[in-house]
Write a protein that holds these residues in place. Sequence first.
Motif, mmCIF file in Angstrom:
data_model
loop_
_atom_site.group_PDB
_atom_site.id
_atom_site.type_symbol
_atom_site.label_atom_id
_atom_site.label_comp_id
_atom_site.label_asym_id
_atom_site.label_seq_id
_atom_site.Cartn_x
_atom_site.Cartn_y
_atom_site.Cartn_z
ATOM 1 N N LYS A 223 0.706 -1.084 -0.461
ATOM 2 C CA LYS A 223 0.071 -0.461 -0.221
ATOM 3 C C LYS A 223 1.091 1.313 -0.191
ATOM 4 N N LYS A 225 1.194 5.856 -1.661
ATOM 5 C CA LYS A 225 0.033 6.000 -2.872
ATOM 6 C C LYS A 225 1.172 6.941 -3.563
ATOM 7 N N GLN A 258 -2.569 -1.274 -3.194
ATOM 8 C CA GLN A 258 -1.963 0.171 -4.316
ATOM 9 C C GLN A 258 -0.965 0.149 -4.303
ATOM 10 N N ARG A 294 -5.677 -4.651 -9.446
ATOM 11 C CA ARG A 294 -5.628 -2.945 -8.170
ATOM 12 C C ARG A 294 -3.944 -2.741 -8.663
ATOM 13 N N GLU A 296 -0.673 -0.953 -10.638
ATOM 14 C CA GLU A 296 -0.892 0.033 -11.354
ATOM 15 C C GLU A 296 0.128 0.073 -12.013
#
Length: 360
Positions: A223, A225, A258, A294, A296
């Motif tokens: 996780k 960001k 993420q 999920r 990216e």
Amino acid sequence: FSLEKPANLSVEVNGDIFHNLHLFANPLDTFKVDKKNPDLIYFGPGIHRFEGGEFRIPSGKTVYVAGGAVMMGRMLIENVHDVKLLGRGIIDPSVKMGIRIANSRNVYVEGLVATQCATGGSDSVTIRNVKVISYFGWGDGMNVFSSRNVLFDRVFCRTSDDCTTVYGTRLGFEGPSSNITMQNSTLWADVAHPIFIGIHGNVDKPEILENLNYVNIDILDHKEKQLNYQGCLAINAGDENLIRNVRFEDIRIENFRQGQLVNLRIFFNEKYCKAPGRGIENVVFKNVSYTGNRAEISVIEGYDAQRKVRNIRFENLRINGQIISDDMPGKPKWYHTGDMARIYVGPHVDGVSFLNTFEK
């Protein structure tokens, strides 16, 4: 439920990962406590406090922390040799850097629970069945700085920063790192990277980080960001480092919250580096699988014509059950194979291949 073998588990109700039970089912403890042994230091069940907030382990000693023992200070293995730290006890969660190994050799650590377990400036270190859980800022789990011949086996990391790292010169430790292996382990990064290599080194005397192996690993979460700090399997070469001969094998990655699957970059991160790295060479991803939706876009990117990423091989990369290969069915001829796995292969990259050896 019942278990057929030792395991490090997360018991979650209705998918709640923040009020879960971490269940560490250890192997049977076969250590024989001989309190007459002058080289044994024994801590029995109960709370143990130390002047200055740490306990220094002398050379040639075995320290045994029994189940039910709570250490209210850091266990420090510094400037010593031939040391063992064993047991089933815990180091209190209020103690940051619960286990610190510094400038030492022939060290064996097994079975304890702590917030962190770092190794710097050391040689011939084994860390087995150690569990770390951190909750504070910059709470890396199992760092390696300027060390050689370090083995992590059956460890568990749930951390508030990188789970495990390999660096060169950093925080007072000087020199390269080599022959580092993590195997049969479980990683859970609530922030930052599960596996991170390469950002710190010595620009005045460039270093090589080499022979790094990650085998039979379960990555439960990732996780992050900030795009600059993503990647379950991340090699970011900075500070004139050359990173080579890295192997990721039999790695299973769950549907993390993420981030990116892979991030290989030669970059100049001015916050943490004084220069970009020199290169990344000879990296193998074998039998890596990701199940989820999920992730990216992953990145593979060099810096310039002299600072390249070279010889990257994906062997049996499996995304949601599908093997990604250069000759996979349904791939348009003009596509880069990485496009099929949402891996961006940027400039200054030579020799990226995707193979399916199951069909050979």
